[in-house]
Design an enzyme around this catalytic site. Structure first.
Site, mmCIF file in Angstrom:
data_model
loop_
_atom_site.group_PDB
_atom_site.id
_atom_site.type_symbol
_atom_site.label_atom_id
_atom_site.label_comp_id
_atom_site.label_asym_id
_atom_site.label_seq_id
_atom_site.Cartn_x
_atom_site.Cartn_y
_atom_site.Cartn_z
ATOM 1 N N GLY A 46 -0.209 1.959 -9.096
ATOM 2 C CA GLY A 46 0.349 2.554 -7.878
ATOM 3 C C GLY A 46 1.003 1.526 -6.984
ATOM 4 N N CYS A 47 0.343 0.389 -6.817
ATOM 5 C CA CYS A 47 0.877 -0.661 -5.938
ATOM 6 C C CYS A 47 2.153 -1.254 -6.520
ATOM 7 C CB CYS A 47 -0.181 -1.733 -5.703
ATOM 8 S SG CYS A 47 -1.643 -1.085 -4.846
ATOM 9 N N THR A 48 2.214 -1.365 -7.838
ATOM 10 C CA THR A 48 3.420 -1.860 -8.487
ATOM 11 C C THR A 48 4.570 -0.881 -8.278
ATOM 12 O OG1 THR A 48 2.153 -3.095 -10.132
ATOM 13 C CG2 THR A 48 4.439 -2.547 -10.698
ATOM 14 N N ALA A 51 5.730 -1.190 -4.596
ATOM 15 C CA ALA A 51 6.445 -2.451 -4.353
ATOM 16 C C ALA A 51 7.812 -2.445 -5.024
ATOM 17 C CB ALA A 51 5.606 -3.633 -4.852
#
Length: 156
Positions: A46-48, A51
């Site tokens: 999710g964070c990838t 970003a």
């Protein structure tokens, strides 16, 4: 319960270390609009996605006067690997003590798979050129959030 920031609140100032080892102070960016977003951990799916979405939008955001700062508890070395691995073009900042996360209401109780846990609350803020919060969103979804933010800011 963590205090949550609202539009109209002054943005809590901070100085953090980036993935490149530089020191970034929010108040040094006065005169520009700044998108500050908090995410749980570098190199997770999710964070990838989030970003990469910000990186894909950075040219358009900068053209409209916005800078983007992504903040997580990860160490600068891990953030550097994250940038390199995924070709990120946004500024990544390290808050290992979670002081900035807490000051912005982005660390505290949250639900994770139905359980209440303490952790990073995925959140996004827009700070206006005077240093005031103009948008505040907590518990945002990693996927589709940047597109929604761009629409909310009138950039699409």
């Amino acid at each position: 319960m963590t205090t949550r920031l609202q539009p109209g609140d002054p943005a809590p100032d901070f100085t953090l270390t980036s993935d490149t080892g530089e020191t970034v102070t929010l108040s040094d960016l006065r005169g520009s609009s700044v998108i500050v977003y908090f995410y749980p951990a570098a190199m997770t799916p999710g964070c990838t996605k989030q970003a990469c979405d910000f990186s894909d939008s950075i040219d358009r955001l900068r053209a409209e006067g916005y800078e983007v700062l992504g903040i997580s508890p990860d160490a600068p070395a891990k953030l550097a690997k994250f940038r390199e691995k995924d070709g990120l073009t946004i500024t990544l900042l390290s808050d290992p003590e979670k002081e900035v996360l807490t000051a912005w209401g982005a660390f505290g109780e949250k639900k994770l798979y139905g359980k209440v846990v303490h952790g990073v609350i995925r959140s996004t803020f827009v700070v206006d050129p005077e240093g005031t919060i103009s948008h505040a969103a907590y518990n945002v979804k990693a996927t589709g959030h940047v597109a929604k933010l761009r629409r909310d800011l009138g950039l699409d």
